[in-house]
Design a protein around this motif. Structure first.
Motif, PDB file in Angstrom:
ATOM      1  N   UNK A  40      25.868  49.589  33.551  1.00 33.27           N
ATOM      2  CA  UNK A  40      26.919  50.671  34.041  1.00 33.27           C
ATOM      3  C   UNK A  40      26.506  50.552  35.667  1.00 33.27           C
ATOM      4  N   UNK A  41      25.280  50.381  36.273  1.00 35.70           N
ATOM      5  CA  UNK A  41      24.943  50.115  37.591  1.00 35.70           C
ATOM      6  C   UNK A  41      25.474  48.913  38.032  1.00 35.70           C
ATOM      7  N   UNK A  50      19.495  52.050  26.004  1.00 37.39           N
ATOM      8  CA  UNK A  50      19.609  52.765  26.944  1.00 37.39           C
ATOM      9  C   UNK A  50      19.267  52.114  28.423  1.00 37.39           C
ATOM     10  N   UNK A  51      18.273  51.290  28.582  1.00 41.62           N
ATOM     11  CA  UNK A  51      18.014  50.506  29.517  1.00 41.62           C
ATOM     12  C   UNK A  51      19.097  49.581  29.818  1.00 41.62           C
ATOM     13  N   UNK A  52      19.545  48.894  28.835  1.00 37.28           N
ATOM     14  CA  UNK A  52      20.669  47.872  28.878  1.00 37.28           C
ATOM     15  C   UNK A  52      22.039  48.674  29.256  1.00 37.28           C
ATOM     16  N   UNK A  53      22.275  49.629  28.886  1.00 37.26           N
ATOM     17  CA  UNK A  53      23.378  50.457  29.268  1.00 37.26           C
ATOM     18  C   UNK A  53      23.489  51.007  30.797  1.00 37.26           C
ATOM     19  N   UNK A  92      20.079  42.377  39.293  1.00 38.68           N
ATOM     20  CA  UNK A  92      20.254  42.730  37.955  1.00 38.68           C
ATOM     21  C   UNK A  92      19.432  41.667  37.174  1.00 38.68           C
ATOM     22  N   UNK A  93      19.145  40.527  37.741  1.00 37.99           N
ATOM     23  CA  UNK A  93      18.682  39.491  36.668  1.00 37.99           C
ATOM     24  C   UNK A  93      17.032  40.071  36.814  1.00 37.99           C
ATOM     25  N   UNK A 149      28.713  46.454  46.402  1.00 40.78           N
ATOM     26  CA  UNK A 149      27.206  46.274  46.481  1.00 40.78           C
ATOM     27  C   UNK A 149      26.590  45.497  45.408  1.00 40.78           C
ATOM     28  N   UNK A 150      27.262  44.630  44.947  1.00 40.50           N
ATOM     29  CA  UNK A 150      26.831  43.714  43.709  1.00 40.50           C
ATOM     30  C   UNK A 150      25.633  42.757  44.283  1.00 40.50           C
TER      31      UNK A 150
END
Length: 153
Positions: free
Chosen positions: A129-130, A122-125, A145-146, A139-140
Motif C-alpha cells: 500500500x505504501x 499485514x506487514x506485506x500489505x 521498499x527493498x 515519492x517512490x
C-alpha cells in the motif's frame, strides 16, 4: 407465437434492469428475431451498467520497477501464501479490511485472501500500500521498499 406478441414480450422484458435469461426449452419456442432482441437488450444493459460503475473503478497507473524489487515482492508473497496458517475460530467477517495476495511461482498462480490481516500478511500489505501511495505522490524509492521487504522473515 405472433410477431406482435413476441415484440410485446421483448418490450416487457426490456424494461427490466436485469439480464434476460431463457431456458433452452423456452428458447426453442421463441422466434429468432425475438432472441436477437433479447441478446441486444443484454448487451446494452452490460454497457449501461459498465458506465454507471465506471467512476468507482480504481484508477490504473503503470509504473516500472526493477527486476530485483519485482523478484523480492514475488518471493515474499509466495512465501506468505505457501506458509500462511489461519489461527483462531473461523467466523464470517462482514467488515474490516480484506487483502488478496497473488503471485506466480513457476507456472502456478498462487492466491491468498486474508480478512483483518495480522503479522506478516499485514506487514506485506502495508508495504504494498505504501508503494502504491508513493507512486501516486511521485515519492517512490525502491531502496526503501527493498529494505522493508528484507525485514519480513
Amino acid at each position: 407465437m405472433s410477431l406482435s406478441k413476441s415484440d410485446s414480450i421483448v418490450k416487457l422484458l426490456s424494461k427490466q434492469e436485469n439480464l434476460i435469461l431463457l431456458p433452452n426449452e423456452l428458447k426453442r419456442n421463441i422466434p429468432l428475431s425475438t432472441q436477437e432482441k433479447i441478446l441486444e437488450h443484454n448487451k446494452n444493459l452490460y454497457k449501461i451498467k459498465n458506465e454507471i460503475y465506471k467512476p468507482f473503478y480504481p484508477k490504473r497507473k503503470a509504473y516500472n520497477i526493477s527486476k530485483k524489487l519485482a523478484e523480492e515482492i514475488n518471493i515474499k508473497t509466495a512465501f506468505l501464501i505457501r506458509n500462511f496458517k489461519a489461527i483462531g475460530t473461523l467466523t464470517a467477517i462482514l467488515d474490516g479490511e480484506t487483502y488478496t495476495f497473488r503471485c506466480i511461482e513457476e507456472d502456478e498462480l498462487l492466491t491468498l485472501k486474508v480478512s483483518m490481516p495480522k503479522d506478516k500478511p499485514l506487514l506485506l500489505a502495508d508495504i504494498l500500500c505504501k508503494m502504491m501511495n508513493d507512486v501516486r505522490n511521485n515519492q517512490f524509492n525502491e531502496n526503501k521498499y527493498l529494505q522493508m521487504l528484507d525485514e519480513i522473515n
